[in-house]
Scaffold this active site. Structure first.
Site, PDB file in Angstrom:
ATOM      1  CG  ASN A 122      -1.229 -42.811 -20.884  1.00 30.32           C
ATOM      2  OD1 ASN A 122      -0.641 -43.900 -20.862  1.00 30.32           O
ATOM      3  ND2 ASN A 122      -0.903 -41.833 -21.716  1.00 30.32           N
ATOM      4  NE  ARG A 156       0.108 -45.933 -24.258  1.00 25.50           N
ATOM      5  CZ  ARG A 156       1.328 -45.944 -23.730  1.00 25.50           C
ATOM      6  NH1 ARG A 156       1.525 -45.458 -22.523  1.00 25.50           N
ATOM      7  NH2 ARG A 156       2.335 -46.420 -24.416  1.00 25.50           N
ATOM      8  NE  ARG A 200      10.622 -50.165 -22.600  1.00 24.66           N
ATOM      9  CZ  ARG A 200       9.533 -49.576 -23.095  1.00 24.66           C
ATOM     10  NH1 ARG A 200       9.119 -49.880 -24.301  1.00 24.66           N
ATOM     11  NH2 ARG A 200       8.866 -48.694 -22.385  1.00 24.66           N
ATOM     12  CD  GLU A 207       0.571 -41.321 -25.212  1.00 25.59           C
ATOM     13  OE1 GLU A 207       0.818 -40.898 -24.066  1.00 25.59           O
ATOM     14  OE2 GLU A 207       1.091 -42.339 -25.688  1.00 25.59           O
ATOM     15  CG  HIS A 212       5.347 -44.876 -28.187  1.00 28.68           C
ATOM     16  ND1 HIS A 212       6.718 -44.970 -28.322  1.00 28.68           N
ATOM     17  CD2 HIS A 212       5.088 -44.888 -26.871  1.00 28.68           C
ATOM     18  CE1 HIS A 212       7.258 -45.054 -27.117  1.00 28.68           C
ATOM     19  NE2 HIS A 212       6.285 -45.001 -26.216  1.00 28.68           N
TER      20      HIS A 212
END
Ligand code: ADP
Length: 364
Positions: free
Chosen positions: A6, A75, A213, A350, A161
């Site tokens: 990841n 990922r 962001r 994840e 996500h």
């Protein structure tokens, strides 16, 4: 044994699974500076100049520990219309490369890592962050642009996500809102395990205020700044890397620092972050027609009780109530006994979701 990677712009997180059991995990942080390698809780300083070198380091480390890897799961944030997990070949690589302008912070390091992992000489599988959001109906994923433009350029809301939102919504029936609040932040409206809307769009820039962001902006700002002499590259960097909490506070993108800062800018940064989140939750309560369960995850969601407190207090109109003690200690259920909405804190995983996808693909 499966290696799951990841990757962030300056990090490589890995976990190794034998079946569903995690046998080893580690993180190389601050790639390009004075890097830190954390493995099974121990920290070591080292110099890793880029992601390729990071992978070479991890490979040697695993060889020293006699951990022999049989497949690798990655990922991948954006693969355009490629959303189902795929065995990586030239075609898949090309798609990820083509999607790079739409995920400029994520796809380049992911590509570098995938290429560097060829040295393991095992199957590599891409698991996409967009996959979970494929169940969104057209009303949720369609932008109000002329159809000939959206079709020609594959413009739609993809959402990101997704791997985390999948994990968070496992065994969570009913009307659920999942808030993944990390450096990147997004929220998803989920009905009986299926995503029906999410805050990130064509790119991971839309939606909530994030570490660096902007989240939602009036697109008019782009034309205005272009007319003022900014180039599109400069705006890309400005919106992706210098805005959000960092831009607002002019201090940090780290919520841990901002919540204790006495500076007005830091306070406003957190206020704007929380306000945007509350606004999105309100919108998704409307979309779902109510709310059974609100779930927080990601570095901020899992740890920052002040943010959770402010959000849940704003939802008192739904009958949401917090158990303050449980919230302070990041317990799994933080709503009070009389609360009409269950509020949870879940640590996302994840990597486990990616490992499951890898097993599915290699079994086939
Ligand atoms: P990424 O999106 O890069 O995976 P994380 O999910 O780790 O990031 O989240 C990073 C954010 O989480 C940062 O803003 C950081 O301040 C915040 N965070 C991490 N740990 C804590 C903590 N113990 N308390 C409050 N905030 C935290």
């Amino acid at each position: 044994m499966i290696l799951v990677l990841n990757v962030g712009s300056s990090t490589i997180k890995y976990k190794i699974f034998r079946g569903e059991v995690e046998v080893e995990n580690g993180l190389i942080d601050r790639i390009g500076e004075n890097s830190v390698f954390t493995h099974n809780g121990l920290e070591e300083s080292l110099r890793i100049k880029n992601h390729e070198e990071g992978i070479r380091f991890i490979k040697k480390y695993l060889e020293r520990k006699n951990l022999s890897i049989e497949a690798i799961g990655h990922r991948v944030v954006h693969g355009l219309d490629l959303t189902e997990s795929k065995l990586i070949n030239e075609e898949v690589l090309e798609k990820i490369e083509k999607a790079t302008p739409l995920a400029p912070l994520h796809n380049p390091p992911e590509l570098a890592v995938i290429k560097a992992c060829n040295s393991f000489e095992v199957s590599q599988i891409a698991v996409f962050d967009t996959s979970f959001h494929q169940t969104m109906p057209p009303v949720a994923y369609t932008y109000a642009l002329p159809k000939e433009i959206t079709e020609k350029y594959c413009i739609r809301r993809y959402g990101f996500h997704g791997i985390s939102h999948t994990y968070i919504s496992l065994n969570e029936p009913g009307k659920v809102i999942s808030c993944h609040l990390g450096n990147g932040a997004s929220i998803a409206a989920i009905l009986d395990g299926k995503c029906i809307d999410t805050s990130m769009g064509l790119t991971p820039l839309e939606g909530l205020v994030m570490g660096t962001r902007t989240g939602d902006l009036d697109p008019g700002i782009i034309f205005y700044l272009l007319n003022k002499g900014f180039t599109s590259q400069e705006l890309n960097k400005l919106f992706n890397e210098k805005s959000g909490l960092l831009g607002l506070s002019r201090e940090s993108n780290d919520v841990r620092e901002l919540v204790v800062s006495e500076k007005d800018e830091a306070k406003l940064a957190i206020d704007v972050f929380v306000y945007r989140l509350i606004k999105y939750i309100g919108a998704y309560v409307s979309v779902l027609g109510g709310l059974d369960c609100l779930i927080f995850t990601g570095g901020i969601g899992e740890n920052e009780w002040r943010v959770r407190q402010r959000v849940v207090e704003a939802l008192s109109y739904l009958g949401a109530e917090l158990d303050e003690e449980k919230n302070l200690s990041n317990q799994e259920i933080i709503s009070g006994k009389k609360s009409k909405v269950i509020v949870k804190v879940k640590k996302t995983n994840e990597e486990l979701m990616i490992a499951r996808e890898v097993y599915k693909i290699i079994r086939n």
